[in-house]
Design a protein around this motif. Structure first.
Motif, PDB file in Angstrom:
ATOM      1  N   GLY A  32      23.290 -30.958 -41.608  1.00  0.00           N
ATOM      2  CA  GLY A  32      23.364 -32.208 -41.887  1.00  0.00           C
ATOM      3  C   GLY A  32      24.888 -32.556 -41.573  1.00  0.00           C
ATOM      4  O   GLY A  32      25.831 -31.666 -41.895  1.00  0.00           O
ATOM      5  N   TYR A  33      25.265 -33.915 -41.813  1.00  0.00           N
ATOM      6  CA  TYR A  33      26.618 -34.258 -41.753  1.00  0.00           C
ATOM      7  C   TYR A  33      26.793 -35.791 -42.276  1.00  0.00           C
ATOM      8  O   TYR A  33      25.669 -36.630 -42.411  1.00  0.00           O
ATOM      9  N   VAL A  34      28.085 -35.977 -42.575  1.00  0.00           N
ATOM     10  CA  VAL A  34      28.197 -37.639 -42.832  1.00  0.00           C
ATOM     11  C   VAL A  34      28.363 -38.502 -41.600  1.00  0.00           C
ATOM     12  O   VAL A  34      29.141 -38.289 -40.596  1.00  0.00           O
ATOM     13  N   GLU A  57      26.470 -30.801 -31.459  1.00  0.00           N
ATOM     14  CA  GLU A  57      25.781 -30.465 -32.628  1.00  0.00           C
ATOM     15  C   GLU A  57      26.460 -30.804 -34.162  1.00  0.00           C
ATOM     16  O   GLU A  57      26.967 -30.101 -34.695  1.00  0.00           O
ATOM     17  N   PRO A  58      26.585 -32.254 -33.859  1.00  0.00           N
ATOM     18  CA  PRO A  58      27.425 -32.564 -35.498  1.00  0.00           C
ATOM     19  C   PRO A  58      26.835 -32.173 -36.684  1.00  0.00           C
ATOM     20  O   PRO A  58      27.678 -31.833 -37.652  1.00  0.00           O
ATOM     21  N   GLN A  59      25.736 -31.883 -36.700  1.00  0.00           N
ATOM     22  CA  GLN A  59      24.791 -31.334 -38.035  1.00  0.00           C
ATOM     23  C   GLN A  59      25.171 -30.022 -38.240  1.00  0.00           C
ATOM     24  O   GLN A  59      24.806 -29.304 -39.230  1.00  0.00           O
ATOM     25  N   SER A  60      26.025 -29.297 -37.611  1.00  0.00           N
ATOM     26  CA  SER A  60      25.908 -27.698 -37.594  1.00  0.00           C
ATOM     27  C   SER A  60      27.170 -27.140 -38.197  1.00  0.00           C
ATOM     28  O   SER A  60      27.536 -25.938 -37.909  1.00  0.00           O
ATOM     29  N   THR A  99      27.140 -41.579 -46.273  1.00  0.00           N
ATOM     30  CA  THR A  99      25.777 -41.592 -45.990  1.00  0.00           C
ATOM     31  C   THR A  99      25.649 -40.307 -45.210  1.00  0.00           C
ATOM     32  O   THR A  99      26.348 -40.046 -44.087  1.00  0.00           O
ATOM     33  N   TRP A 100      24.868 -39.245 -45.871  1.00  0.00           N
ATOM     34  CA  TRP A 100      24.835 -38.026 -45.100  1.00  0.00           C
ATOM     35  C   TRP A 100      23.240 -38.123 -44.276  1.00  0.00           C
ATOM     36  O   TRP A 100      22.588 -38.766 -44.768  1.00  0.00           O
ATOM     37  N   THR A 101      23.395 -37.741 -43.045  1.00  0.00           N
ATOM     38  CA  THR A 101      22.217 -37.924 -42.410  1.00  0.00           C
ATOM     39  C   THR A 101      21.884 -36.189 -42.044  1.00  0.00           C
ATOM     40  O   THR A 101      22.599 -35.454 -41.744  1.00  0.00           O
ATOM     41  N   PHE A 102      20.539 -35.882 -42.308  1.00  0.00           N
ATOM     42  CA  PHE A 102      19.991 -34.519 -42.261  1.00  0.00           C
ATOM     43  C   PHE A 102      19.015 -34.383 -40.996  1.00  0.00           C
ATOM     44  O   PHE A 102      18.161 -35.134 -41.061  1.00  0.00           O
ATOM     45  N   PRO A 130      16.850 -32.794 -49.954  1.00  0.00           N
ATOM     46  CA  PRO A 130      16.974 -34.315 -49.683  1.00  0.00           C
ATOM     47  C   PRO A 130      16.051 -35.064 -48.711  1.00  0.00           C
ATOM     48  O   PRO A 130      15.557 -34.511 -47.971  1.00  0.00           O
ATOM     49  N   PRO A 131      15.964 -36.571 -48.835  1.00  0.00           N
ATOM     50  CA  PRO A 131      15.549 -37.103 -47.914  1.00  0.00           C
ATOM     51  C   PRO A 131      16.153 -37.077 -46.616  1.00  0.00           C
ATOM     52  O   PRO A 131      17.087 -36.572 -46.478  1.00  0.00           O
ATOM     53  N   ALA A 132      15.655 -37.758 -45.487  1.00  0.00           N
ATOM     54  CA  ALA A 132      16.442 -37.964 -44.286  1.00  0.00           C
ATOM     55  C   ALA A 132      17.792 -38.259 -44.213  1.00  0.00           C
ATOM     56  O   ALA A 132      18.691 -37.785 -43.777  1.00  0.00           O
ATOM     57  N   THR A 133      18.185 -39.215 -45.454  1.00  0.00           N
ATOM     58  CA  THR A 133      19.469 -39.626 -45.535  1.00  0.00           C
ATOM     59  C   THR A 133      19.527 -39.741 -47.160  1.00  0.00           C
ATOM     60  O   THR A 133      18.730 -39.931 -47.856  1.00  0.00           O
TER      61      THR A 133
END
Length: 171
Positions: A32-34, A57-60, A99-102, A130-133
């Motif tokens: 996840g990332y902001v 891969e911004p979530q990594s 807002t975090w996006t997972f 968490p949910p998706a965001t």
């Protein structure tokens, strides 16, 4: 005998596969990332700023808990620690919604937000996935002007966390 062994092996695989699917992804696939305001890795993914591997891969951006770096101590993503790369400042008021996006969810201990090593906000994750965001409203009234916010997602069942830096102009 060989037919019996083949049947036992197939049965064992059928029983074991669902268990491994439940265990494996829960440990290794949390990401996840902001996404808003755009974090440095979101800016890399959008090609707003030229970066290395993080573009894909911004979530990594994962590393051991307790770090204070944008890269999470990950050499592959060292561009995120470079304050001179021309990161775009997002103009915000003193009340900012992060807002975090997972892309893969993981049980969460908490979320922390820092400016200059000082914690400015913390939110419990209730030891749940968490949910998706997920969004948090953070009061930055004591931090006017250009600020680099470090957002940290501390996952509950490993020693790791996910890191994101967000460059803001607080007015």
């Amino acid at each position: 005998m060989s037919r019996k062994r083949t049947m036992l092996a197939a049965l064992g695989g059928a029983v074991l596969a669902p268990v491994l699917m439940l265990i494996g992804p829960g440990i290794a696939s949390a990401h996840g990332y902001v996404s808003s305001p755009p974090s440095r890795q979101a800016q890399c993914a959008a090609e707003t700023v030229s970066c290395g591997d993080i573009k894909w891969e911004p979530q990594s951006v994962e590393g051991p808990k307790g770090l204070q770096s944008c890269s999470g101590g990950n050499d592959r993503f060292a561009d995120l620690d470079d304050d001179s790369k021309g990161w775009k400042l997002t103009p915000v008021s003193t009340q900012v919604t992060f807002t975090w996006t997972f892309t893969a969810r993981h049980r969460t201990s908490d979320y922390e937000y820092f400016i200059g090593g000082t914690e400015v906000a913390s939110f419990s994750g209730n030891d749940q996935a968490p949910p998706a965001t997920v969004s948090h409203q953070v009061d930055l009234s004591g931090y006017p002007g250009q600020q680099k916010v470090l957002a940290v997602w501390n996952i509950a069942d490993t020693g790791d966390a996910f890191y994101a830096c967000i460059d803001l102009n607080v007015s």
